[in-house]
Design a protein around this motif. Structure first.
Motif, PDB file in Angstrom:
ATOM      1  N   THR A  98      51.903  32.539   0.235  1.00 15.26           N
ATOM      2  CA  THR A  98      52.878  31.415   0.121  1.00 15.26           C
ATOM      3  C   THR A  98      52.222  30.062   1.227  1.00 15.26           C
ATOM      4  O   THR A  98      52.466  29.100   0.948  1.00 15.26           O
ATOM      5  CB  THR A  98      54.411  31.649   0.274  1.00 15.26           C
ATOM      6  OG1 THR A  98      54.805  32.686  -0.479  1.00 15.26           O
ATOM      7  CG2 THR A  98      55.275  30.388   0.739  1.00 15.26           C
ATOM      8  N   PHE A  99      52.173  30.719   2.225  1.00 16.36           N
ATOM      9  CA  PHE A  99      51.220  29.957   3.645  1.00 16.36           C
ATOM     10  C   PHE A  99      50.196  29.127   3.219  1.00 16.36           C
ATOM     11  O   PHE A  99      50.038  27.824   3.214  1.00 16.36           O
ATOM     12  CB  PHE A  99      51.137  30.854   4.656  1.00 16.36           C
ATOM     13  CG  PHE A  99      50.452  30.212   5.871  1.00 16.36           C
ATOM     14  CD1 PHE A  99      51.038  29.227   6.584  1.00 16.36           C
ATOM     15  CD2 PHE A  99      49.248  30.374   6.137  1.00 16.36           C
ATOM     16  CE1 PHE A  99      50.434  28.544   7.548  1.00 16.36           C
ATOM     17  CE2 PHE A  99      48.480  29.789   7.227  1.00 16.36           C
ATOM     18  CZ  PHE A  99      49.147  28.811   8.099  1.00 16.36           C
ATOM     19  N   GLN A 100      49.259  29.932   2.367  1.00 18.67           N
ATOM     20  CA  GLN A 100      48.048  29.174   2.017  1.00 18.67           C
ATOM     21  C   GLN A 100      48.489  28.213   0.940  1.00 18.67           C
ATOM     22  O   GLN A 100      47.797  27.027   0.929  1.00 18.67           O
ATOM     23  CB  GLN A 100      47.202  30.296   1.211  1.00 18.67           C
ATOM     24  CG  GLN A 100      46.311  31.045   2.141  1.00 18.67           C
ATOM     25  CD  GLN A 100      45.377  32.138   1.434  1.00 18.67           C
ATOM     26  OE1 GLN A 100      45.896  32.862   0.548  1.00 18.67           O
ATOM     27  NE2 GLN A 100      44.075  32.022   1.911  1.00 18.67           N
ATOM     28  N   GLN A 101      49.141  28.351   0.060  1.00 20.00           N
ATOM     29  CA  GLN A 101      49.616  27.893  -1.306  1.00 20.00           C
ATOM     30  C   GLN A 101      50.179  26.422  -0.366  1.00 20.00           C
ATOM     31  O   GLN A 101      50.041  25.250  -0.999  1.00 20.00           O
ATOM     32  CB  GLN A 101      50.623  28.327  -2.121  1.00 20.00           C
ATOM     33  CG  GLN A 101      51.002  27.242  -3.080  1.00 20.00           C
ATOM     34  CD  GLN A 101      52.048  28.002  -4.008  1.00 20.00           C
ATOM     35  OE1 GLN A 101      52.234  29.108  -4.003  1.00 20.00           O
ATOM     36  NE2 GLN A 101      52.559  27.262  -4.843  1.00 20.00           N
ATOM     37  N   GLN A 102      51.046  26.538   0.398  1.00 21.15           N
ATOM     38  CA  GLN A 102      51.629  25.081   1.132  1.00 21.15           C
ATOM     39  C   GLN A 102      50.677  24.364   1.981  1.00 21.15           C
ATOM     40  O   GLN A 102      50.689  23.300   1.525  1.00 21.15           O
ATOM     41  CB  GLN A 102      52.576  25.608   2.076  1.00 21.15           C
ATOM     42  CG  GLN A 102      54.089  26.387   1.506  1.00 21.15           C
ATOM     43  CD  GLN A 102      54.761  25.334   0.686  1.00 21.15           C
ATOM     44  OE1 GLN A 102      55.041  24.246   0.922  1.00 21.15           O
ATOM     45  NE2 GLN A 102      55.051  25.906  -0.448  1.00 21.15           N
ATOM     46  N   LEU A 103      49.567  24.909   2.512  1.00 21.58           N
ATOM     47  CA  LEU A 103      48.524  24.159   3.113  1.00 21.58           C
ATOM     48  C   LEU A 103      47.726  23.478   1.911  1.00 21.58           C
ATOM     49  O   LEU A 103      47.552  22.231   2.314  1.00 21.58           O
ATOM     50  CB  LEU A 103      47.652  25.278   3.860  1.00 21.58           C
ATOM     51  CG  LEU A 103      48.002  25.810   5.052  1.00 21.58           C
ATOM     52  CD1 LEU A 103      47.035  26.499   5.900  1.00 21.58           C
ATOM     53  CD2 LEU A 103      48.457  24.524   6.302  1.00 21.58           C
ATOM     54  N   ARG A 104      47.433  24.083   0.997  1.00 23.12           N
ATOM     55  CA  ARG A 104      46.507  23.535  -0.093  1.00 23.12           C
ATOM     56  C   ARG A 104      47.373  22.167  -0.787  1.00 23.12           C
ATOM     57  O   ARG A 104      46.819  21.197  -1.182  1.00 23.12           O
ATOM     58  CB  ARG A 104      46.236  24.562  -1.183  1.00 23.12           C
ATOM     59  CG  ARG A 104      45.082  25.307  -0.645  1.00 23.12           C
ATOM     60  CD  ARG A 104      44.369  26.112  -1.764  1.00 23.12           C
ATOM     61  NE  ARG A 104      45.464  26.928  -2.700  1.00 23.12           N
ATOM     62  CZ  ARG A 104      45.627  28.260  -2.549  1.00 23.12           C
ATOM     63  NH1 ARG A 104      45.008  28.768  -1.440  1.00 23.12           N
ATOM     64  NH2 ARG A 104      46.350  28.944  -3.186  1.00 23.12           N
ATOM     65  N   GLU A 105      48.830  22.598  -1.014  1.00 24.96           N
ATOM     66  CA  GLU A 105      49.438  21.488  -1.805  1.00 24.96           C
ATOM     67  C   GLU A 105      50.129  20.286  -1.162  1.00 24.96           C
ATOM     68  O   GLU A 105      50.319  19.393  -1.594  1.00 24.96           O
ATOM     69  CB  GLU A 105      50.562  22.229  -2.712  1.00 24.96           C
ATOM     70  CG  GLU A 105      49.972  23.173  -3.585  1.00 24.96           C
ATOM     71  CD  GLU A 105      51.146  23.858  -4.343  1.00 24.96           C
ATOM     72  OE1 GLU A 105      52.144  23.737  -4.121  1.00 24.96           O
ATOM     73  OE2 GLU A 105      50.769  24.729  -5.338  1.00 24.96           O
ATOM     74  N   ALA A 158      56.890  22.813   4.500  1.00 25.44           N
ATOM     75  CA  ALA A 158      56.079  23.954   4.202  1.00 25.44           C
ATOM     76  C   ALA A 158      56.574  25.073   5.224  1.00 25.44           C
ATOM     77  O   ALA A 158      56.524  26.230   4.907  1.00 25.44           O
ATOM     78  CB  ALA A 158      54.552  23.805   4.584  1.00 25.44           C
ATOM     79  N   ILE A 159      57.349  24.815   6.305  1.00 28.76           N
ATOM     80  CA  ILE A 159      57.704  25.966   6.948  1.00 28.76           C
ATOM     81  C   ILE A 159      58.810  26.387   6.350  1.00 28.76           C
ATOM     82  O   ILE A 159      58.942  27.858   6.453  1.00 28.76           O
ATOM     83  CB  ILE A 159      58.048  25.145   8.604  1.00 28.76           C
ATOM     84  CG1 ILE A 159      57.005  24.941   9.268  1.00 28.76           C
ATOM     85  CG2 ILE A 159      59.003  26.289   9.356  1.00 28.76           C
ATOM     86  CD1 ILE A 159      56.974  23.850  10.603  1.00 28.76           C
ATOM     87  N   LEU A 160      59.799  25.717   5.857  1.00 22.43           N
ATOM     88  CA  LEU A 160      60.804  26.054   5.084  1.00 22.43           C
ATOM     89  C   LEU A 160      60.516  27.033   4.180  1.00 22.43           C
ATOM     90  O   LEU A 160      61.203  28.187   3.737  1.00 22.43           O
ATOM     91  CB  LEU A 160      61.832  25.010   4.469  1.00 22.43           C
ATOM     92  CG  LEU A 160      62.368  24.130   5.698  1.00 22.43           C
ATOM     93  CD1 LEU A 160      63.198  22.863   5.062  1.00 22.43           C
ATOM     94  CD2 LEU A 160      63.564  24.844   6.436  1.00 22.43           C
ATOM     95  N   ALA A 161      59.688  26.634   3.408  1.00 21.35           N
ATOM     96  CA  ALA A 161      59.098  27.503   2.181  1.00 21.35           C
ATOM     97  C   ALA A 161      58.612  28.926   2.789  1.00 21.35           C
ATOM     98  O   ALA A 161      58.748  29.980   2.024  1.00 21.35           O
ATOM     99  CB  ALA A 161      58.038  27.014   1.494  1.00 21.35           C
ATOM    100  N   LEU A 198      49.491  24.538  11.165  1.00 18.90           N
ATOM    101  CA  LEU A 198      49.531  25.970  11.573  1.00 18.90           C
ATOM    102  C   LEU A 198      50.260  26.266  12.767  1.00 18.90           C
ATOM    103  O   LEU A 198      50.723  27.275  12.983  1.00 18.90           O
ATOM    104  CB  LEU A 198      47.964  25.934  12.228  1.00 18.90           C
ATOM    105  CG  LEU A 198      46.889  25.873  11.078  1.00 18.90           C
ATOM    106  CD1 LEU A 198      45.444  25.896  11.631  1.00 18.90           C
ATOM    107  CD2 LEU A 198      46.995  27.025  10.043  1.00 18.90           C
ATOM    108  N   SER A 199      50.882  25.171  13.566  1.00 16.05           N
ATOM    109  CA  SER A 199      51.656  25.412  14.644  1.00 16.05           C
ATOM    110  C   SER A 199      52.953  25.744  14.165  1.00 16.05           C
ATOM    111  O   SER A 199      53.758  26.398  14.956  1.00 16.05           O
ATOM    112  CB  SER A 199      51.561  24.215  15.730  1.00 16.05           C
ATOM    113  OG  SER A 199      50.422  23.981  16.113  1.00 16.05           O
ATOM    114  N   GLY A 200      53.520  25.337  13.170  1.00 11.18           N
ATOM    115  CA  GLY A 200      54.579  25.330  12.502  1.00 11.18           C
ATOM    116  C   GLY A 200      55.017  26.842  12.660  1.00 11.18           C
ATOM    117  O   GLY A 200      56.192  27.475  12.607  1.00 11.18           O
ATOM    118  N   ILE A 201      53.974  27.770  12.288  1.00 11.16           N
ATOM    119  CA  ILE A 201      54.261  29.323  12.319  1.00 11.16           C
ATOM    120  C   ILE A 201      54.658  29.841  13.563  1.00 11.16           C
ATOM    121  O   ILE A 201      55.593  30.521  13.562  1.00 11.16           O
ATOM    122  CB  ILE A 201      52.827  30.257  11.854  1.00 11.16           C
ATOM    123  CG1 ILE A 201      52.437  29.564  10.583  1.00 11.16           C
ATOM    124  CG2 ILE A 201      53.152  31.650  12.053  1.00 11.16           C
ATOM    125  CD1 ILE A 201      53.378  30.154   9.550  1.00 11.16           C
ATOM    126  N   ALA A 202      53.930  29.176  14.644  1.00 13.26           N
ATOM    127  CA  ALA A 202      54.636  29.662  16.135  1.00 13.26           C
ATOM    128  C   ALA A 202      55.660  29.178  16.362  1.00 13.26           C
ATOM    129  O   ALA A 202      56.539  29.680  17.007  1.00 13.26           O
ATOM    130  CB  ALA A 202      53.568  28.956  17.109  1.00 13.26           C
TER     131      ALA A 202
END
Length: 275
Positions: free
Chosen positions: A140-147, A165-168, A250-254
């Motif tokens: 899901t993380f990869q997909q959000q980055l791509r889209e 993307a963070i919510l997804a 990427l920082s959104g994960i942190a």
């Protein structure tokens, strides 16, 4: 007078370019630091000064490895390393001591990235943990980055995309399937431990400041050369700064797990307070 105005204009332009290039990284560091300080404050109030040691077993080595990797990348000589020490008299849980050639601009710039090393290692470890323990959320993380995240000017639309993307990713993480999966809980413990020690210490910030001054000096020289060659240095820097969209994504994960750590710490504090 014209020469003086041109000089001040070049300094101002260099400062603005500096903000474009590294401002996002600095902002990420301060936000994570704010969240970590409050999380650790609740842990200390709940369990005493040694409360932060619960997460230090994983978080501190990841923090110090971030410094260590950047030392190698920027050619600094590592003289002493302690990935984890639990009985330090001054409360320091780990450290990386290093030396560098003060005549080398490259190594001086490296101070900035060495200081910020824990942010890189922390975010990288969180993403690796997601890949290993909750692969569906990683997809899901990869997909959000791509889209939704692309190299473009950092504006409100990019911020909205990153929040979406963070919510997804959050929805894909906190599911019934994951709650009954032991690997998810292992990942959660690891993620909270990393997020509890991802922020920069006072010495980290001081080290980064040295490199930041060098970067600013190089930008001044760059703008001086660009002026002589009639190049639009501002447009070139803006093009380079397009990576900020990915830095924020990427920082959104942190941010996500740092907020989660803050909530868990607060709940533990309230439970302890009520006993």
């Amino acid at each position: 007078m014209d020469i003086l105005l041109s000089f001040f204009h070049m300094l101002l332009l260099s400062f603005i370019e500096l903000i474009y290039l590294v401002g996002t990284l600095i902002a990420v560091g301060f936000i994570l630091g704010f969240l970590e300080r409050h999380s650790n404050s609740y842990l200390v109030r709940a369990f005493g000064p040694r409360g932060v040691l619960v997460t230090a077993w994983i978080g501190t080595p990841i923090h110090e490895i971030g410094h260590l990797i950047q030392c190698f990348l920027w050619g600094h000589r590592v003289t002493r390393v302690k990935l984890l020490q639990l009985n330090s008299s001054n409360g320091v849980l780990g450290f990386v001591e290093h030396q560098y050639n003060r005549n080398s601009m490259y190594q001086q710039v490296g101070n900035f990235f060495i200081g910020l090393g824990p942010i890189f290692s922390g975010i990288g470890s969180l993403i690796l943990g997601m890949y290993l323990f909750v692969p569906q959320s990683f997809k899901t993380f990869q997909q959000q980055l791509r889209e939704h995240i692309s190299l473009e000017k950092l504006d409100i639309n990019v911020i909205k995309s990153i929040v979406g993307a963070i919510l997804a990713i959050s929805k894909s993480l906190f599911t019934i399937e994951n709650f009954i999966n032991p690997l998810f809980w292992i990942f959660l413990v690891i993620a909270i431990s990393i997020s509890s020690h991802i922020a920069l210490s006072k010495s980290d910030i001081q080290g980064s400041a040295k490199g930041l001054l060098t970067i600013f000096f190089l930008l001044v020289l760059f703008n001086l050369a660009a002026g002589l060659l009639h190049l639009d240095s501002y447009r070139l820097i803006l093009k380079l700064a397009e990576f900020n969209a990915y830095v924020l994504a990427l920082s959104g994960i942190a941010f996500l797990f740092s907020l989660l750590t803050l909530v868990v710490s607060y709940i533990l504090y309230q439970i302890k307070k009520g006993l």
